[in-house]
Design a protein around this motif. Sequence first.
Motif, short mmCIF file in Angstrom:
data_model
loop_
_atom_site.label_atom_id
_atom_site.label_comp_id
_atom_site.label_asym_id
_atom_site.label_seq_id
_atom_site.Cartn_x
_atom_site.Cartn_y
_atom_site.Cartn_z
N UNK A 1 26.16 40.38 44.74
CA UNK A 1 27.48 40.76 45.23
C UNK A 1 27.57 42.27 45.46
N UNK A 2 27.03 43.04 44.52
CA UNK A 2 27.04 44.50 44.68
C UNK A 2 26.29 44.90 45.96
N UNK A 3 25.12 44.24 46.18
CA UNK A 3 24.31 44.55 47.36
C UNK A 3 25.09 44.26 48.65
N UNK A 4 25.69 43.06 48.72
CA UNK A 4 26.44 42.67 49.92
C UNK A 4 27.73 43.48 50.06
N UNK A 5 28.39 43.72 48.90
CA UNK A 5 29.65 44.46 48.92
C UNK A 5 29.47 45.90 49.38
N UNK A 6 28.42 46.54 48.91
CA UNK A 6 28.18 47.93 49.30
C UNK A 6 27.83 48.05 50.79
N UNK A 7 27.12 47.02 51.29
CA UNK A 7 26.82 46.99 52.73
C UNK A 7 28.11 46.93 53.55
N UNK B 1 43.98 47.50 53.84
CA UNK B 1 43.19 46.91 54.94
C UNK B 1 41.71 46.84 54.58
N UNK B 2 41.19 47.91 53.96
CA UNK B 2 39.78 47.94 53.56
C UNK B 2 39.52 46.88 52.49
N UNK B 3 40.43 46.84 51.49
CA UNK B 3 40.26 45.88 50.40
C UNK B 3 40.27 44.45 50.93
N UNK B 4 41.20 44.16 51.85
CA UNK B 4 41.32 42.83 52.43
C UNK B 4 40.08 42.45 53.24
N UNK C 1 34.70 37.46 40.86
CA UNK C 1 33.68 38.51 40.98
C UNK C 1 34.03 39.50 42.08
N UNK C 2 34.60 38.99 43.17
CA UNK C 2 34.99 39.87 44.28
C UNK C 2 36.02 40.89 43.81
N UNK C 3 37.04 40.41 43.09
CA UNK C 3 38.09 41.32 42.61
C UNK C 3 37.53 42.36 41.64
N UNK C 4 36.58 41.91 40.80
CA UNK C 4 35.94 42.85 39.88
C UNK C 4 35.20 43.95 40.65
N UNK C 5 34.48 43.54 41.68
CA UNK C 5 33.74 44.51 42.49
C UNK C 5 34.70 45.47 43.19
N UNK C 6 35.78 44.90 43.78
CA UNK C 6 36.73 45.74 44.52
C UNK C 6 37.42 46.74 43.60
N UNK C 7 37.78 46.27 42.41
CA UNK C 7 38.42 47.17 41.45
C UNK C 7 37.50 48.33 41.09
N UNK C 8 36.25 48.01 40.85
CA UNK C 8 35.30 49.04 40.43
C UNK C 8 34.88 49.93 41.59
N UNK C 9 34.53 49.34 42.71
CA UNK C 9 33.97 50.14 43.82
C UNK C 9 35.04 50.94 44.54
N UNK C 10 36.24 50.37 44.74
CA UNK C 10 37.28 51.10 45.45
C UNK C 10 37.86 52.20 44.58
N UNK C 11 37.87 51.97 43.27
CA UNK C 11 38.29 53.04 42.36
C UNK C 11 37.32 54.21 42.44
N UNK C 12 36.01 53.88 42.48
CA UNK C 12 34.99 54.95 42.56
C UNK C 12 35.14 55.71 43.88
N UNK C 13 35.39 54.92 44.97
CA UNK C 13 35.55 55.55 46.28
C UNK C 13 36.75 56.47 46.29
N UNK C 14 37.85 56.00 45.66
CA UNK C 14 39.08 56.78 45.60
C UNK C 14 38.84 58.06 44.80
#
Length: 276
Positions: free
Chosen positions: A222-228, A241-244, A259-272
Amino acid sequence: MRKITRITTQKKHKNRYNIFLNEGQDEKYGFSVDETILIEYKLRKGLELDDSMITTLVQKDNVHKSYTQAINFLSYRMRTKKEIYDYLVKKEVEPEHITQIMEKLESQNLLDDKLFAEMFVRTRMNTSSKGPLLIKKELLEKGVSASIAASAVENYPYEIQYEKILKWVDKKLNRGKKESFRKQKQKLQGTLMQKGFTQDVIKDALANINEEKDEDAEWDALIYQGEKLLRKHQVKLDGYELRNKLKEGLFRKGFSIELINRFLDESLDKTHDHYE
């Protein structure tokens, strides 16, 4: 009437004989026959033959030669009636001769589509990863009737299908692959259907592998696909819009909402945090 003047054995084919006939005071080659024809019609020096008998002997010999070719074709493996028929047509055998040859082969139990189908299913079952529906299709292509083919594949039991699928899936399921477990299962299901396994056994066998799901491998994928996806969309999108967009893309790839929500919470927070 013409008289046989001489009978000689062919040099290359010891079971074939050249028949010479008188031509006035001279001798001329007439025709050749197989040993079985020679014996059946008691051909010998001095025997008189009329034109119709000579024609009969030549035709009989042609049938015998074609019959011998069919026997040779059968010697490599069993054949269906259609395979033998097509072979004889290809050899340009006369239609009425084909009928005679087919009848003779059947009377000698050398042509039996039912037995062929049963042996074919058994061989495919033991030596290939094909399911019963694909094997049935192969039988139909070989000219076996639908009823015989259907009856033959009943000898491919559910239990063997199930074990075969599990072994095949175990080899093909790549737990280190950067795809969701669900996506891999969908691909496996599609391939198994192409291989000719029945829906019920595919469903049961794949349900069994759910227990083997590796959560760590799933998260890594998921991390691999999500980061792509993040690299692709964050240039033009942000916030909701990005999160959706990421959620939609990852769900299509077969990952769970949790798992998707977990990834979004972690990765979008890091991006922010990065942009702050």
